[in-house]
Design an enzyme around this catalytic site. Sequence first.
Site, PDB file in Angstrom:
ATOM      1  N   CYS A 134       0.828  -1.212   0.000  1.00 50.04           N
ATOM      2  CA  CYS A 134       0.000   0.000   0.000  1.00 50.04           C
ATOM      3  C   CYS A 134       0.856   1.254   0.000  1.00 50.04           C
ATOM      4  CB  CYS A 134      -0.911  -0.028   1.239  1.00 50.04           C
ATOM      5  SG  CYS A 134      -1.833   1.488   1.480  1.00 50.04           S
ATOM      6  N   CYS A 137      -0.415   4.063   2.256  1.00 49.10           N
ATOM      7  CA  CYS A 137      -0.144   3.842   3.676  1.00 49.10           C
ATOM      8  C   CYS A 137       1.319   4.108   4.009  1.00 49.10           C
ATOM      9  CB  CYS A 137      -0.447   2.388   4.072  1.00 49.10           C
ATOM     10  SG  CYS A 137      -1.961   1.698   3.397  1.00 49.10           S
ATOM     11  N   ASP A 138       2.223   3.638   3.171  1.00 48.19           N
ATOM     12  CA  ASP A 138       3.623   3.515   3.602  1.00 48.19           C
ATOM     13  C   ASP A 138       4.633   4.365   2.833  1.00 48.19           C
ATOM     14  OD1 ASP A 138       2.856   1.674   5.537  1.00 48.19           O
ATOM     15  OD2 ASP A 138       2.915   0.016   4.112  1.00 48.19           O
TER      16      ASP A 138
END
Lengths: 306, 306
Positions: A134, A137-138
């Site tokens: 992701c 997300c990261d």
Amino acid sequence: MTDFDYDLVIIGAGPAGLTAGLYAARARMHVLLLEKAVPGGQIIVTDWIENYPGFPEGISGFDLAEKMKLQAEEMGLKIDTAEVHSLNLQQDLKEVVLTDKTLTAKSLIIASGASPKKLGIGEDRYMGKGISFCATCDAPFFKDKTVVAIGGGDTAVQESIYLTKFAKKVYLVHRRDELRAAKILQERAFANDKIEMVWDTVVTGVDGLFGIEGVHIRNVKTNEEKTLAASGCFIWVGTLPNTQFLGDDVQTDEYGFIRADARMQTSVPGVFAAGDVRDTPLRQVSTAVGDGAIAAVSAEHYIENL
Amino acid sequence: MTDFDYDLVIIGAGPAGLTAGLYAARARMHVLLLEKAVPGGQIIVTDWIENYPGFPEGISGFDLAEKMKLQAEEMGLKIDTAEVHSLNLQQDLKEVVLTDKTLTAKSLIIASGASPKKLGIGEDRYMGKGISFCATCDAPFFKDKTVVAIGGGDTAVQESIYLTKFAKKVYLVHRRDELRAAKILQERAFANDKIEMVWDTVVTGVDGLFGIEGVHIRNVKTNEEKTLAASGCFIWVGTLPNTQFLGDDVQTDEYGFIRADARMQTSVPGVFAAGDVRDTPLRQVSTAVGDGAIAAVSAEHYIENL
């Protein structure tokens, strides 16, 4: 039919499940939607959606999920957080087994979606320590660092472009010598100085003591092996259906996706499937909402004819 | 393959055609969309859409159509105004015959939609003089007047509610003793003082010298006939496919809707169908956009394998 809790239980709150819920609530069915995590499904980890019709400027996956959830709730949909453990489908009244209780319903819509496929290169050990599925997300964890992305479809290319907002360099490793992604995404990737294509290549492993330090690759044509110095590895090589709870009654295809006909009816009468979890030719927000609407109307017709 | 004008010609600029165009343009296909009238299809005469996911407050059909058109054009879709006269599908290269020229394309997507069904009660004589299929278009002409609406589905009920913003009274005539519309719409109609339900009844004709003065009805259970004093008559009794140009090569169902498989492939290779014009179980914006996306990707795959 004996006592029952609901006309319809929907499993999964992605675009398919939320649309099914919207239609079922509008039809004034007694309906409950179950979601084990945050409503929105895979789109909440999608940075930007520009191919869902109606949003010419594009929209973030998170915002679109919020709008869909709000719209369904305003129509009267009830959403509960619960993980489905298993299903009992032998009788007319369907049983949905949760951790702490069992719900009964006249009909079910399975819209539990799909999850990123793993490669077996150390995902479990390095999750949160350099391996990710992701970018939204990261990606910020890799500011000014070098990362490896794996895949050749829409997701791999789009998310690699997103990664370049943070990373100083993205190796996009693909096992073939051309991308499968939409041409417009390919153009953007090829025009991006931070992206370097690594063709005909697979990732065989990662190493590093606390986080990732190197990503091992092999050229599938020359068999040449080498290691890319990188501190992150993003994997976008396809999806697997979320059907851990399904059991054996509902037929699936060879990959585990649920078989459903044009009315979203599965092999079990009264059990419908919608969105990424079914054997659909295309997994997009636009196809998921169509599936969800059809599944809800089909469930309504099924109940009327019980 | 010999010279050709386009990779793909799409016929019809409703939600299905515009979504197909959006996806085809993103895939960098050489694509043209043909629309004989105003882009948007039937939704541009739809007052308010509250079941297309992503718009919690609802959106007017006109605005949604504009957004979809803008989005597709921003991706590079070219839209021409032209009416399709006929198709020649005997050879691999498809011919689209317009009034003034003939276009050739490797593939076609037919997304020409559907039109309101007529009842044969004088529609031709009284069109624009009291008979209408479009509340958004014509309701303001009936301010403080009495009108008759015919039908029992979503469209009939939703548009009847809209009519009450202008008309002082709406007779909603339905041939059965219950509505087929979504329950939430039924609730709103039953709660609306200006709407009077006329059950088990069909409209047999209208009369009036310059415009409508009376609407003749017959109760199908008692055979009792009478005339409602009304100056307007709105007909919402279903749709017919817009396939006047289609010819005999593309198979249709018994009602004339185009048969297509899960990939939107018709009986003619390289010819795809999407949206209301195909034999779909549900005709909604949400299903049309799903169809359009699938048809475009299928057309892309078809061309790659030529």
